[in-house]
Design a protein around this motif. Structure first.
Motif, PDB file in Angstrom:
ATOM      1  N   ARG A 343       0.832  -1.215   0.000  1.00  0.00           N
ATOM      2  CA  ARG A 343       0.000   0.000   0.000  1.00  0.00           C
ATOM      3  C   ARG A 343       0.860   1.257   0.000  1.00  0.00           C
ATOM      4  N   ARG A 347       0.625   3.934  -2.893  1.00  0.00           N
ATOM      5  CA  ARG A 347       0.247   5.306  -2.543  1.00  0.00           C
ATOM      6  C   ARG A 347       1.208   6.315  -3.173  1.00  0.00           C
ATOM      7  N   ARG A 350       0.715   7.236  -7.295  1.00  0.00           N
ATOM      8  CA  ARG A 350      -0.417   7.929  -7.916  1.00  0.00           C
ATOM      9  C   ARG A 350       0.029   8.994  -8.917  1.00  0.00           C
ATOM     10  N   TRP A 387      -5.805  -8.914  -5.954  1.00  0.00           N
ATOM     11  CA  TRP A 387      -5.745  -7.684  -5.155  1.00  0.00           C
ATOM     12  C   TRP A 387      -4.720  -6.708  -5.726  1.00  0.00           C
ATOM     13  N   ARG A 390      -5.993  -5.158  -8.915  1.00  0.00           N
ATOM     14  CA  ARG A 390      -7.045  -4.184  -8.632  1.00  0.00           C
ATOM     15  C   ARG A 390      -6.452  -2.877  -8.100  1.00  0.00           C
ATOM     16  N   LYS A 391      -5.425  -2.956  -7.250  1.00  0.00           N
ATOM     17  CA  LYS A 391      -4.775  -1.731  -6.749  1.00  0.00           C
ATOM     18  C   LYS A 391      -4.153  -0.944  -7.900  1.00  0.00           C
ATOM     19  N   CYS A 394      -6.818   0.758  -9.787  1.00  0.00           N
ATOM     20  CA  CYS A 394      -7.275   1.896  -8.983  1.00  0.00           C
ATOM     21  C   CYS A 394      -6.370   3.115  -9.194  1.00  0.00           C
ATOM     22  N   ARG A 398      -7.601   6.781 -10.697  1.00  0.00           N
ATOM     23  CA  ARG A 398      -7.326   8.048 -10.003  1.00  0.00           C
ATOM     24  C   ARG A 398      -6.555   9.004 -10.912  1.00  0.00           C
ATOM     25  N   TRP A 431     -11.979   2.747  -5.958  1.00  0.00           N
ATOM     26  CA  TRP A 431     -11.841   1.343  -5.574  1.00  0.00           C
ATOM     27  C   TRP A 431     -12.956   0.500  -6.171  1.00  0.00           C
ATOM     28  N   TRP A 432     -14.172   1.017  -6.187  1.00  0.00           N
ATOM     29  CA  TRP A 432     -15.282   0.273  -6.776  1.00  0.00           C
ATOM     30  C   TRP A 432     -15.038   0.072  -8.268  1.00  0.00           C
ATOM     31  N   SER A 434     -12.212   0.067  -9.854  1.00  0.00           N
ATOM     32  CA  SER A 434     -11.059  -0.799 -10.129  1.00  0.00           C
ATOM     33  C   SER A 434     -11.441  -2.277 -10.091  1.00  0.00           C
TER      34      SER A 434
END
Length: 467
Positions: A343, A347, A350, A387, A390-391, A394, A398, A431-432, A434
């Motif tokens: 994470r 982060r 981005r 996972w 998906r991140k 995401c 963004r 998140w939804w 992604s």
């Protein structure tokens, strides 16, 4: 002779400094060459051990290990690359001080790093010179102590690993020992009693110069905020000598477990004892806690220590299933720690390209998969693959920010104009989206494979097919 060795030691560094890599922290360079010796020869070596420590061959091996491990500077700011020139000038003096028993180590630099389970772990970073001397000591002490260490001890030893400990734990559970006594020592490296430890070392080491030097390394001060604080207990992690000293002290615990006939696995201060019933586990927990606290003056962490089923406990990041022949699996806590680490990477990603984010995460992913390659329950790896992708989706969502940009990029990835605009304007969060079908269809696994994303399932399959 000292001048010749001073010239020889730096001269060989040019050929040896090409070695690279990190770990295994636990293995000393000379430790793998443990050879059987007669009792008389060992008695002679143990009384003139310092001569063996400063011998040319031993110092060359120690230098090679220190250069290869690199590492941070101590309080004097000297880097590993500066060691060669320093030894060319100073080695004759240093060697004379070691042989006379007057060498004084420098204080260590205090560093604190977060523990995986919470809290902080204290490290003491010695100077490069002291790391060299500690490594030379480590190699000779290993020749004395290693042959008599327990077969059930796996940490910080040549030819042994955490994987072997985990496999042994599974064998104990498969043999019908369905209860485990999980003993955790509270701040073990910070609370080792110096007198108790030195009494164990002196059982084999008779050279007073070596004993004095080891005690000086134990009691040398720690620098923090410009102030040097003396130490009256503990052997902080960070130097080559600390892991071996911990094994010397805990070997008495191993011998007690063997004397009682227990099936156990120990890796450093993490020890699991496997028994047949809960009543036996309770009895073992009580008696071993008493032994550790009274005989070795170590404190058992009663919060983390527990009695349970092997599939309810974690050992070295692994757990196992409840089957009669248990299968190894990744412990839930290990998955949580990996996600927390990733994470932080995601982060920071981005504002960067997806390729750079993947490149930064690749070493962490490869290392994690390599460590957990023994796992036989595959579901966690499939879930992690999903996972991670998906991140990354995401991050893309963004970065696109505006509906127009999102619709344009979705169309560019093959979605119809109607579906792209409907998806871009759905009003849902990153998140939804992604995890929604439009991002899955636009950015499939093959897309991430081309960018070099490590697949947990694919790499695990390669590892296990090679076994």
């Amino acid at each position: 002779m000292a001048i010749e060795e001073a010239e020889a030691l730096p001269a060989m560094s040019g050929a040896m400094s090409e070695g690279s890599g990190r770990k295994p922290r636990e293995n000393g360079e000379g430790a793998a060459n443990v050879t059987a010796c007669s009792e008389s020869s060992w008695a002679e070596v143990s009384t003139r051990l310092m001569e063996e420590v400063v011998s040319r061959g031993n110092m060359m091996a120690a230098y090679q290990r220190v250069v290869r491990n690199k590492g941070a500077a101590g309080i004097d700011g000297m880097l590993v690359g500066d060691l060669k020139g320093y030894l060319q000038e100073q080695w004759p003096r240093i060697k004379e001080e070691l042989l006379e028993g007057t060498y004084q180590p420098q204080p260590v630099r205090k560093v604190e790093i977060p523990k995986p389970g919470g809290g902080m772990r204290m490290l003491g970073i010695p100077t490069v010179l002291d790391r060299l001397i500690q490594q030379a000591l480590h190699q000779e002490l290993m020749r004395l102590f290693e042959p008599e260490f327990s077969e059930h001890s796996y940490g910080f030893r040549p030819g042994r690993s955490a994987h072997q400990a985990v496999q042994a734990a599974r064998r104990h559970a498969a043999s019908g020992r369905r209860w485990v006594v999980d003993i955790d020592l509270e701040k073990f490296f910070d609370r080792v009693g110096h007198d108790i430890l030195m009494s164990r070392v002196s059982r084999k080491v008779k050279d007073r110069r070596v004993l004095r030097l080891i005690r000086r390394y134990l009691t040398v001060g720690m620098l923090e905020g410009g102030i040097v604080s003396p130490r009256v207990e503990g052997t902080p992690q960070g130097g080559p000598l600390s892991p071996l000293l911990s094994n010397i002290l805990l070997d008495e615990f191993d011998k007690e477990l063997e004397r009682r006939g227990h099936a156990f696995c120990r890796y450093a201060d993490d020890c699991n004892i496997y028994v047949h019933s809960r009543r036996a586990a309770e009895r073992v927990m009580t008696s071993l806690t008493q032994f550790l606290e009274q005989q070795l003056k170590l404190k058992v962490n009663r919060v983390k220590s527990a009695i349970g089923r092997p599939w309810e406990r974690t050992f070295l990041g692994y757990s196992m299933t409840f089957h009669k022949k248990p299968r190894l699996k990744v412990a839930e806590a290990s998955v949580k720690r990996l996600k927390a680490t990733l994470r932080q990477v995601f982060r920071r990603g981005r504002g960067r390209s997806l390729r750079r984010v993947i490149e930064e995460s690749t070493p962490k992913l490869r290392g994690w998969i390599a460590y957990f390659r023994l796992a036989e329950v595959k579901g966690v790896f499939e879930n992690l693959d999903g996972w991670v992708r998906r991140k990354l989706r995401c991050i893309l969502w963004r970065q696109w920010k505006r509906s127009f940009t999102r619709a344009r990029n979705l169309m560019w990835r093959g979605l119809t104009e109607l579906r792209a605009w409907k998806s871009a304007q759905n009003g849902r969060g990153p998140w939804w989206n992604s995890g929604a079908s439009h991002m899955h269809d636009a950015f499939r696994k093959s897309f991430f494979d081309k960018l070099g994303l490590v697949s947990f399932v694919d790499h695990l399959r390669r590892f296990q097919s090679a076994l």
